[in-house]
Design a protein around this motif. Structure first.
Motif: not given
Length: 400
Positions: A50-52, A78-79, A5-7
């Protein structure tokens, strides 16, 4: 490296009180608009971040590439995720380090352990992971305050999440959070930069351009269309209003003394812009003027121009040096288009010795001998309106 995911970290949104939800909603909608071509993206908005997520790795990579243009984002990371087995944690930490330039950098491991049943406590996990990383990357130097690489590990109930890369965002405010204004877009270097700076403050833009064929070519109009399209890449549709200005400019040349003709030209442009602004419901007018840069941008000239409207006029470049403006134009990608050698209507009709300190009462006196109102109304009614980014036409050639 496979990212889960993207933080996303908010910029100034985090300082907002009761209006925070509204600002976050604008940011969420802008992200959806900007990534409409990526159908698998899901957005989870929280109070402070927010998480994408996406099931498609290529979409995650597209997010990483394009998110820096979205206003309202301070930074993002990036996570990666893994199981809570120590072998998986160690391997994931090394994979993340492999994706970074770690040579001779300062480093630390930061752990947040929300799952209190995890067998290692915060400091034990921090020590184990850091020791393993340092063995694999001996040039790293441990630094606990403001390291260049901060490997962050969060142990949750479902999995372990890790990140180390902090990518700067565009900052500013989400588009739409501060209303709409009308940008006077000439085709030069300054006005697109002024538009960008208002976009960054959350202002949606329409743009207005004055076109004087045959004195200005179709290429000069296409140049402005390209600039409007480039501004739309920052997350919102930009409508361009192209004003037929030939008859008005010819009337100015016939009626107004040459040395103040530029002042009258600017005043009539401002009148037209104000009428369009009112029609589209915008709250202000934006220009790329910088104090003293040319004859029409002295305090006296700006005073005479301002006198035709009570609408707020935003001049974000007013105190900036030209070289600073050029630097921003290069950064946002409009410079190369702006310097294309296609002249606008102001350039073509520039007098040889324009007044730098025009007196308002004299300008109004000269203008009183000609009723421009009918020409102004006609120009507004006959304007062409284009929307950017332009939708691609469907190709049916294979059906023929």
């Amino acid at each position: 490296m496979k990212w889960e995911k993207i933080l996303v970290r908010y910029g100034e949104l985090s300082t907002k009180g009761k209006n925070r939800k509204q600002f976050i909603s604008h940011l969420r909608n802008n992200i959806r608009f900007s990534f409409v071509d990526l159908p698998n993206i899901k957005i989870q908005a929280e109070r402070d971040r927010m998480f994408l997520t996406s099931t498609d790795d290529s979409e995650i990579e597209a997010l990483i590439t394009r998110l820096p243009k979205i206003f309202g984002i301070q930074s993002f990371s990036p996570v990666a995720s893994c199981s809570k087995e120590m072998d998986d944690i160690q391997a994931t930490a090394l994979q993340i380090m492999d994706s970074l330039d770690s040579q001779d950098k300062t480093f630390r491991v930061t752990v947040k352990r929300s799952d209190k049943f995890f067998p290692l406590d915060t400091y034990e996990l921090q020590s184990v992971v850091a020791s393993n990383v340092l063995r694999q990357y001996p040039s790293l130097k441990v630094q606990m305050k403001k390291p260049e690489i901060d490997l962050r590990i969060e142990v949750l109930n479902d999995a372990v999440y890790m990140m180390a890369q902090v990518i700067p965002g565009a900052g500013g405010m989400p588009l739409g959070s501060n209303g709409r204004s009308l940008l006077m877009l000439s085709g030069g270097i300054d006005s697109p930069v002024a538009g960008y700076m208002l976009l960054k403050r959350g202002v949606r833009l329409d743009a207005i351009h004055f076109h004087s064929p045959p004195f200005t070519s179709e290429r000069s109009k296409e140049k402005v269309m390209d600039l409007a399209n480039q501004l739309s890449h920052f997350g919102a549709t930009v409508r361009l209003h192209v004003i037929p200005f030939t008859d008005i400019q010819q009337s100015i040349q016939a009626q107004i003394p040459e040395n103040v003709s530029m002042t009258t030209t600017r005043r009539l442009m401002m009148k037209i812009a104000d009428l369009v602004r009112e029609e589209i419901g915008a709250l202000g007018i934006v220009t790329g003027e910088s104090l003293g840069q040319v004859a029409s941008q002295t305090l006296e000239s700006l005073t005479a121009i301002n006198a035709v409207t009570s609408t707020p006029i935003f001049r974000p470049l007013i105190s900036m040096d030209k070289l600073d403006i050029i630097d921003i134009a290069r950064e946002i990608g409009t410079y190369e288009t702006s310097i294309l050698p296609y002249e606008d209507c102001c350039t073509i009709f520039t007098p040889s010795c324009p007044k730098t300190k025009p007196k308002l009462e004299k300008v109004e006196y000269y203008e009183s001998f000609k009723d421009f109102d009918e020409l102004i109304t006609e120009a507004v009614q006959n304007r062409e309106v284009l929307s950017f980014p332009m939708k691609k036409a469907n190709d049916f050639s294979n059906l023929l």
